[in-house]
Design a protein around this motif. Structure first.
Motif, PDB file in Angstrom:
ATOM      1  N   ASN A  36       0.847  -1.194   0.000  1.00 34.25           N
ATOM      2  CA  ASN A  36       0.000   0.000   0.000  1.00 34.25           C
ATOM      3  C   ASN A  36       0.885   1.247   0.000  1.00 34.25           C
ATOM      4  OD1 ASN A  36      -1.852   1.963   0.306  1.00 34.25           O
ATOM      5  ND2 ASN A  36      -2.749   1.180   2.218  1.00 34.25           N
ATOM      6  N   PRO A  37       0.910   1.974  -1.143  1.00 36.45           N
ATOM      7  CA  PRO A  37       1.783   3.149  -1.210  1.00 36.45           C
ATOM      8  C   PRO A  37       1.536   4.140  -0.072  1.00 36.45           C
ATOM      9  CG  PRO A  37       0.927   2.628  -3.391  1.00 36.45           C
ATOM     10  CD  PRO A  37       0.214   1.736  -2.420  1.00 36.45           C
ATOM     11  N   ALA A  38       0.308   4.202   0.437  1.00 34.52           N
ATOM     12  CA  ALA A  38      -0.003   5.173   1.501  1.00 34.52           C
ATOM     13  C   ALA A  38       0.772   4.876   2.786  1.00 34.52           C
ATOM     14  CB  ALA A  38      -1.507   5.169   1.782  1.00 34.52           C
ATOM     15  N   ASP A  39       1.310   3.660   2.906  1.00 35.22           N
ATOM     16  CA  ASP A  39       2.077   3.311   4.114  1.00 35.22           C
ATOM     17  C   ASP A  39       3.517   3.811   4.056  1.00 35.22           C
ATOM     18  OD1 ASP A  39      -0.118   1.967   4.987  1.00 35.22           O
ATOM     19  OD2 ASP A  39       0.595  -0.022   4.387  1.00 35.22           O
ATOM     20  N   HIS A  40       3.894   4.416   2.924  1.00 35.36           N
ATOM     21  CA  HIS A  40       5.301   4.791   2.742  1.00 35.36           C
ATOM     22  C   HIS A  40       5.407   6.266   2.382  1.00 35.36           C
ATOM     23  CE1 HIS A  40       6.223   0.500   2.782  1.00 35.36           C
ATOM     24  NE2 HIS A  40       5.127   0.369   2.051  1.00 35.36           N
ATOM     25  N   GLY A  41       6.433   6.898   2.875  1.00 39.53           N
ATOM     26  CA  GLY A  41       6.647   8.315   2.574  1.00 39.53           C
ATOM     27  C   GLY A  41       7.171   8.493   1.151  1.00 39.53           C
ATOM     28  N   ALA A  42       7.178   9.737   0.694  1.00 37.28           N
ATOM     29  CA  ALA A  42       7.651  10.033  -0.660  1.00 37.28           C
ATOM     30  C   ALA A  42       9.107   9.586  -0.818  1.00 37.28           C
ATOM     31  CB  ALA A  42       7.533  11.526  -0.938  1.00 37.28           C
ATOM     32  N   GLY A  43       9.366   8.781  -1.830  1.00 40.24           N
ATOM     33  CA  GLY A  43      10.727   8.349  -2.150  1.00 40.24           C
ATOM     34  C   GLY A  43      11.369   7.461  -1.098  1.00 40.24           C
ATOM     35  N   ALA A  44      10.561   6.839  -0.217  1.00 39.14           N
ATOM     36  CA  ALA A  44      11.140   6.152   0.952  1.00 39.14           C
ATOM     37  C   ALA A  44      11.123   4.622   0.864  1.00 39.14           C
ATOM     38  CB  ALA A  44      10.387   6.582   2.207  1.00 39.14           C
ATOM     39  N   LEU A  45      10.402   4.052  -0.100  1.00 39.80           N
ATOM     40  CA  LEU A  45      10.263   2.592  -0.120  1.00 39.80           C
ATOM     41  C   LEU A  45      11.345   1.944  -0.987  1.00 39.80           C
ATOM     42  CD1 LEU A  45       8.742  -0.075   0.418  1.00 39.80           C
ATOM     43  CD2 LEU A  45       7.301   0.452  -1.562  1.00 39.80           C
ATOM     44  N   ASP A  46      12.274   1.226  -0.328  1.00 39.57           N
ATOM     45  CA  ASP A  46      13.255   0.435  -1.072  1.00 39.57           C
ATOM     46  C   ASP A  46      12.562  -0.891  -1.414  1.00 39.57           C
ATOM     47  OD1 ASP A  46      15.162  -1.272  -1.981  1.00 39.57           O
ATOM     48  OD2 ASP A  46      16.586  -0.931  -0.342  1.00 39.57           O
ATOM     49  N   PRO A  47      12.259  -1.139  -2.699  1.00 36.51           N
ATOM     50  CA  PRO A  47      11.414  -2.295  -3.027  1.00 36.51           C
ATOM     51  C   PRO A  47      12.035  -3.636  -2.686  1.00 36.51           C
ATOM     52  CG  PRO A  47      12.294  -1.290  -5.031  1.00 36.51           C
ATOM     53  CD  PRO A  47      12.666  -0.381  -3.900  1.00 36.51           C
ATOM     54  N   ARG A  48      13.359  -3.693  -2.541  1.00 36.42           N
ATOM     55  CA  ARG A  48      13.983  -4.985  -2.214  1.00 36.42           C
ATOM     56  C   ARG A  48      13.474  -5.532  -0.880  1.00 36.42           C
ATOM     57  NH1 ARG A  48      19.211  -6.465  -4.572  1.00 36.42           N
ATOM     58  NH2 ARG A  48      19.494  -5.149  -6.366  1.00 36.42           N
ATOM     59  N   VAL A  49      13.108  -4.648   0.038  1.00 37.76           N
ATOM     60  CA  VAL A  49      12.665  -5.135   1.353  1.00 37.76           C
ATOM     61  C   VAL A  49      11.359  -5.925   1.244  1.00 37.76           C
ATOM     62  CG1 VAL A  49      13.763  -3.183   2.566  1.00 37.76           C
ATOM     63  CG2 VAL A  49      11.333  -3.092   2.072  1.00 37.76           C
ATOM     64  N   LEU A  50      10.642  -5.744   0.137  1.00 35.36           N
ATOM     65  CA  LEU A  50       9.374  -6.462  -0.029  1.00 35.36           C
ATOM     66  C   LEU A  50       9.604  -7.932  -0.356  1.00 35.36           C
ATOM     67  CD1 LEU A  50       7.602  -3.819  -2.317  1.00 35.36           C
ATOM     68  CD2 LEU A  50       7.313  -4.100   0.161  1.00 35.36           C
ATOM     69  N   PHE A  51      10.862  -8.278  -0.714  1.00 34.62           N
ATOM     70  CA  PHE A  51      11.130  -9.637  -1.200  1.00 34.62           C
ATOM     71  C   PHE A  51      12.045 -10.414  -0.261  1.00 34.62           C
ATOM     72  CE2 PHE A  51       9.887  -7.004  -4.746  1.00 34.62           C
ATOM     73  CZ  PHE A  51       8.916  -7.780  -5.347  1.00 34.62           C
ATOM     74  N   GLN A  52      12.036 -10.033   1.004  1.00 33.76           N
ATOM     75  CA  GLN A  52      12.922 -10.728   1.937  1.00 33.76           C
ATOM     76  C   GLN A  52      12.516 -12.188   2.118  1.00 33.76           C
ATOM     77  OE1 GLN A  52      12.822  -7.818   5.037  1.00 33.76           O
ATOM     78  NE2 GLN A  52      14.691  -6.808   4.335  1.00 33.76           N
ATOM     79  N   ALA A  53      11.230 -12.492   1.865  1.00 35.22           N
ATOM     80  CA  ALA A  53      10.774 -13.881   2.040  1.00 35.22           C
ATOM     81  C   ALA A  53      10.930 -14.710   0.767  1.00 35.22           C
ATOM     82  CB  ALA A  53       9.306 -13.876   2.475  1.00 35.22           C
ATOM     83  N   THR A  54      11.404 -14.087  -0.326  1.00 34.50           N
ATOM     84  CA  THR A  54      11.542 -14.824  -1.589  1.00 34.50           C
ATOM     85  C   THR A  54      12.754 -15.764  -1.503  1.00 34.50           C
ATOM     86  OG1 THR A  54      10.584 -12.975  -2.796  1.00 34.50           O
ATOM     87  CG2 THR A  54      11.837 -14.568  -4.096  1.00 34.50           C
ATOM     88  N   ALA A  55      12.531 -17.027  -1.863  1.00 30.41           N
ATOM     89  CA  ALA A  55      13.607 -18.027  -1.735  1.00 30.41           C
ATOM     90  C   ALA A  55      14.847 -17.585  -2.511  1.00 30.41           C
ATOM     91  CB  ALA A  55      13.112 -19.370  -2.272  1.00 30.41           C
ATOM     92  N   GLY A  56      16.003 -17.571  -1.853  1.00 29.37           N
ATOM     93  CA  GLY A  56      17.255 -17.195  -2.524  1.00 29.37           C
ATOM     94  C   GLY A  56      17.450 -15.694  -2.669  1.00 29.37           C
ATOM     95  N   GLY A  57      16.456 -14.897  -2.294  1.00 32.04           N
ATOM     96  CA  GLY A  57      16.549 -13.442  -2.412  1.00 32.04           C
ATOM     97  C   GLY A  57      16.391 -12.998  -3.868  1.00 32.04           C
ATOM     98  N   VAL A  58      16.405 -11.695  -4.113  1.00 28.61           N
ATOM     99  CA  VAL A  58      16.250 -11.202  -5.489  1.00 28.61           C
ATOM    100  C   VAL A  58      17.448 -10.319  -5.848  1.00 28.61           C
ATOM    101  CG1 VAL A  58      13.735 -11.318  -5.448  1.00 28.61           C
ATOM    102  CG2 VAL A  58      14.856  -9.180  -4.788  1.00 28.61           C
ATOM    103  N   ARG A  59      17.797 -10.351  -7.144  1.00 32.36           N
ATOM    104  CA  ARG A  59      18.953  -9.549  -7.582  1.00 32.36           C
ATOM    105  C   ARG A  59      18.502  -8.209  -8.131  1.00 32.36           C
ATOM    106  NH1 ARG A  59      19.340  -9.883 -13.274  1.00 32.36           N
ATOM    107  NH2 ARG A  59      18.194 -11.661 -14.089  1.00 32.36           N
ATOM    108  N   GLY A  60      17.200  -7.999  -8.204  1.00 34.19           N
ATOM    109  CA  GLY A  60      16.684  -6.730  -8.701  1.00 34.19           C
ATOM    110  C   GLY A  60      15.170  -6.743  -8.632  1.00 34.19           C
ATOM    111  N   VAL A  61      14.557  -5.586  -8.875  1.00 32.96           N
ATOM    112  CA  VAL A  61      13.096  -5.495  -8.827  1.00 32.96           C
ATOM    113  C   VAL A  61      12.605  -4.853 -10.124  1.00 32.96           C
ATOM    114  CG1 VAL A  61      11.114  -4.547  -7.591  1.00 32.96           C
ATOM    115  CG2 VAL A  61      13.141  -5.260  -6.304  1.00 32.96           C
ATOM    116  N   TRP A  62      11.605  -5.490 -10.743  1.00 34.46           N
ATOM    117  CA  TRP A  62      11.014  -4.994 -11.982  1.00 34.46           C
ATOM    118  C   TRP A  62       9.545  -4.666 -11.712  1.00 34.46           C
ATOM    119  CZ3 TRP A  62      13.018  -8.995 -16.226  1.00 34.46           C
ATOM    120  CH2 TRP A  62      14.415  -8.949 -16.253  1.00 34.46           C
TER     121      TRP A  62
END
Ligand SMILES: C[S@@+](CC[C@H](N)C(=O)[O-])C[C@H]1O[C@@H](n2cnc3c(N)ncnc32)[C@H](O)[C@@H]1O
Length: 238
Positions: A36-62
């Protein structure tokens, strides 16, 4: 600080009542995958943190904007398990279809914004998205509605801010006037280069670009699609 003008979402959020399976997928899966974008301040959401539960981690976000029923998004997530995907789609019936795909395919690298993609662009950190997709966006054909088109100065600037240097922004449309509009806007934008060198580069869908429902609809209606790839120019060093 002067606040930017509010964003307005045009288009439907709901359609026909959902089938039971899709309703169940929405209830059981969406809460864990929704951003929910409303939970994050302007320019503050590093999208990698959304994928901490993804197996093996992620090398980038698309990012995919307006994923419709999610065919392209699900196919890409399957093809690139080491990439985190954020899909934005305000139409809940489309979101429910994607969730069924996620469940059946056991995909753990997709997160979903059920809202205007512009809201997400505004809250992402700069240079945090490695590739972006805008496929068959609503063409808003009436001249007085053209300003509702997703491609416009505000979203181009917002996209340039969140893309990494050299990132691709892929767009497709089957609407001639929107194609011209996309090219007019993107070829005059300071931060992007159009990658086409020959007609085949925009007439033919690249092999690593899965088809969507709206591509099929356009072809069936005699409207051949165009496939446009733009590259974010490297930022100037201060
Ligand atoms: C014509 S459909 C194309 C769907 C899909 N990309 C395809 O190719 O089949 C356009 C989609 O964009 C979504 N959309 C419209 N405005 C949007 C916005 N501001 N942010 C995210 N999605 C949006 C609509 O809900 C719709 O599902």
């Amino acid at each position: 600080m002067v606040k930017p003008p509010l964003r307005t979402l045009y288009g439907r959020r709901r359609g026909k009542p959902l089938r039971l399976g899709r309703r169940a997928a929405l209830d059981s899966l969406l809460p864990a995958l929704q951003v929910n974008p409303a939970d994050h301040g302007a320019g503050a959401l590093d999208p990698r943190v959304l994928f901490q539960a993804t197996a093996g981690g992620v090398r980038g976000v698309w990012l995919e904007i307006g994923f419709g029923a999610g065919e392209h998004l699900a196919a890409m997530a399957r093809a690139y398990p080491d990439i985190g995907f954020i899909g934005c789609e305000p139409f809940i019936n489309g979101v429910a279809r994607l969730l069924v795909e996620i469940e059946q395919g056991g995909l753990d690298n997709i997160r979903i914004v059920v809202d205007d993609a512009g809201l997400l662009l505004d809250c992402l950190t700069a240079g945090s998205i490695g590739r972006s997709f805008l496929l068959f966006p609503d063409p808003w054909p009436k001249r007085r509605h053209n300003k509702r088109r997703f491609v416009g100065a505000r979203n181009i600037t917002a996209m340039a801010r969140v893309l990494t240097d050299g990132a691709l922004w892929r767009m497709a449309t089957d609407h001639r006037d929107y194609c011209r509009w996309m090219l007019d806007h993107m070829t005059t934008a300071a931060d992007f280069d159009w990658l086409a060198r020959r007609p085949g580069d925009w007439r033919l869908r690249p092999e690593d670009w899965p088809p969507t429902r709206y591509e099929g609809k356009g072809i069936a209606a005699g409207r051949p699609p165009v496939f446009l790839s733009f590259k974010r120019r490297p930022r100037k060093q201060p």
